[in-house]
Design an enzyme around this catalytic site. Structure first.
Site, PDB file in Angstrom:
ATOM      1  N   GLU A  31       0.980  -1.154   0.104  1.00 19.43           N
ATOM      2  CA  GLU A  31       0.094  -0.087   0.053  1.00 19.43           C
ATOM      3  C   GLU A  31       0.934   1.498  -0.089  1.00 19.43           C
ATOM      4  O   GLU A  31       1.641   1.580   1.021  1.00 19.43           O
ATOM      5  CB  GLU A  31      -0.792  -0.168   1.266  1.00 19.43           C
ATOM      6  CG  GLU A  31      -1.689   1.125   1.269  1.00 19.43           C
ATOM      7  CD  GLU A  31      -2.477   1.498   2.813  1.00 19.43           C
ATOM      8  OE1 GLU A  31      -2.954   0.134   3.354  1.00 19.43           O
ATOM      9  OE2 GLU A  31      -2.657   2.356   3.283  1.00 19.43           O
ATOM     10  N   ARG A  41       1.493  10.106   0.963  1.00 23.96           N
ATOM     11  CA  ARG A  41       2.032  11.097   1.905  1.00 23.96           C
ATOM     12  C   ARG A  41       3.121  11.811   1.274  1.00 23.96           C
ATOM     13  O   ARG A  41       3.617  12.770   1.858  1.00 23.96           O
ATOM     14  CB  ARG A  41       2.373  10.217   3.205  1.00 23.96           C
ATOM     15  CG  ARG A  41       1.342   9.956   4.137  1.00 23.96           C
ATOM     16  CD  ARG A  41       1.501   8.944   5.137  1.00 23.96           C
ATOM     17  NE  ARG A  41       0.510   8.193   5.280  1.00 23.96           N
ATOM     18  CZ  ARG A  41       0.610   7.258   6.199  1.00 23.96           C
ATOM     19  NH1 ARG A  41       1.446   7.230   7.251  1.00 23.96           N
ATOM     20  NH2 ARG A  41      -0.503   6.376   6.698  1.00 23.96           N
ATOM     21  N   LYS A 101     -10.972  -0.050   6.516  1.00 24.58           N
ATOM     22  CA  LYS A 101      -9.806  -0.023   7.315  1.00 24.58           C
ATOM     23  C   LYS A 101     -10.129   0.437   8.648  1.00 24.58           C
ATOM     24  O   LYS A 101     -11.039   1.562   8.915  1.00 24.58           O
ATOM     25  CB  LYS A 101      -8.922   1.183   6.624  1.00 24.58           C
ATOM     26  CG  LYS A 101      -7.756   1.461   7.612  1.00 24.58           C
ATOM     27  CD  LYS A 101      -6.785   2.401   6.406  1.00 24.58           C
ATOM     28  CE  LYS A 101      -5.835   2.774   7.467  1.00 24.58           C
ATOM     29  NZ  LYS A 101      -4.515   3.083   6.673  1.00 24.58           N
TER      30      LYS A 101
HETATM   31  C1  3PG Z   1      -1.588   3.735   8.085  1.00 22.54           C
HETATM   32  O1  3PG Z   1      -1.444   4.829   7.369  1.00 22.54           O
HETATM   33  O2  3PG Z   1      -1.982   2.758   7.899  1.00 22.54           O
HETATM   34  C2  3PG Z   1      -0.611   3.867   9.167  1.00 22.54           C
HETATM   35  O3  3PG Z   1       0.301   4.959   9.334  1.00 22.54           O
HETATM   36  C3  3PG Z   1       0.125   2.652   9.281  1.00 22.54           C
HETATM   37  O4  3PG Z   1       0.187   2.575  10.966  1.00 22.54           O
HETATM   38  P1  3PG Z   1       1.711   2.146  11.584  1.00 22.54           P
HETATM   39  O5  3PG Z   1       2.637   2.998  10.960  1.00 22.54           O
HETATM   40  O6  3PG Z   1       1.532   2.198  12.865  1.00 22.54           O
HETATM   41  O7  3PG Z   1       1.948   0.593  11.225  1.00 22.54           O
END
Ligand code: 3PG
Length: 216
Positions: free
Chosen positions: A41, A45, A128
Site C-alpha cells: 500500500e 503522503r 480500514k
Molecule cells: C497507516 O496509514 O495505515 C498507518 O500510518 C500505519 O500505521 P503504523 O505505522 O502504526 O503501522
C-alpha cells in the site's frame, strides 16, 4: 473487485509504505517479493506516490494499492498509475464514489458504528480500522463485528509483532496493515536486505498464527 479484496485477504498482511523517492520503488518491491509478501500500500503522503505505484505496477508481481488517498483527484492519479485498490484513513463520499466510477475496490477508514454505517451506505464491504491501537484495538473490532455481519476489517495503526495475534484471531479481520516490516528509514537508506528480513519475519509470524489460512 471482490477478487482483489480476496487476494489481499489471502496475504493476511498489508505493508504500508512511505517512499521518499520513486527510484526506491523497484528495490522495495523486490524486497517484498523476496520476503514472501508481494503486496504494497503505497501512501500518498509523498509526492513520489504515483510514480512509485507506476513502477511497482509495471513489474506485475506485486498487488499494489494506493494509501492515504484523501481526494477524488488522488483516486484518478492512483488508478492512472496502476493501483489495484485504494485505502483512505477516513470515509470520504467523494473518494468512495470516484473509486466506484473506476470500478476499483476501496477501503475507507471507519472506527465507530456510525462511521461503519456511513461506509456501508456507500456500498463498501471492507473498512480500514484506523488508527487501530488508539480506537479500541481488537476488542473494538470484535464488538463492531457483532452487528455488522459480513463486514471485513483491515486494522492498521499501532500494530506490530507484539500484538498481531490479537487482530488475526478475529474472523472479521481480512488482513492487518502496518509499516513495521517496511520502515521508512531502511527503505530510504537502501537497506533492502533488512527490509526483506523484516518482511520474512512478519510472514512467518502471520503464518504461525493462522495455520488454517496457510494451508488454504
Ligand atoms: C497507516 O496509514 O495505515 C498507518 O500510518 C500505519 O500505521 P503504523 O505505522 O502504526 O503501522
Amino acid at each position: 473487485m471482490a477478487d482483489t479484496l480476496a487476494q489481499l485477504a489471502s496475504h493476511r498482511l498489508v505493508p504500508v509504505v512511505v517512499l521518499d523517492e520513486a527510484a526506491h520503488a523497484d528495490g522495495l518491491a523486490q524486497a517484498l517479493v523476496d520476503g514472501g509478501l508481494p503486496v504494497a500500500e503505497v501512501t500518498f503522503r509523498t509526492a513520489a506516490a504515483p510514480d512509485a505505484i507506476r513502477a511497482i505496477a509495471a513489474r506485475g508481481d506485486v498487488l499494489v494499492g494506493a494509501g492515504t488517498v484523501l481526494t477524488a483527484g488522488q483516486v484518478d492519479q492512483a488508478v492512472a498509475a496502476g493501483a489495484r485498490y485504494v485505502v483512505s484513513p477516513g470515509t470520504s463520499r467523494a473518494v468512495v464514489e470516484r473509486c466506484a466510477e473506476h470500478g476499483i475496490p476501496v477501503l475507507p477508514g471507519a472506527v465507530t458504528a456510525t462511521e461503519v454505517q456511513a461506509a456501508l451506505e456507500l456500498g463498501v464491504t471492507t473498512v480500514k480500522f484506523f488508527p487501530a491501537g488508539t480506537s479500541g484495538g481488537a476488542k473494538a473490532i470484535a464488538a463492531l463485528g457483532a452487528p455488522f455481519v459480513g463486514l471485513s476489517f483491515v486494522p492498521t495503526g499501532g500494530i506490530g509483532p507484539g500484538n498481531l495475534d490479537e487482530y488475526l484471531a478475529l474472523p472479521s479481520v481480512a488482513a492487518v496493515g502496518g509499516s513495521w516490516m517496511v520502515p521508512r528509514d531502511l527503505v530510504r537508506g537502501g537497506d533492502l536486505t533488512a527490509v526483506r528480513d523484516l518482511v520474512r519475519e512478519a510472514v512467518a509470524l502471520a503464518t504461525s498464527l493462522r495455520p488454517d489460512v496457510r494451508d488454504r
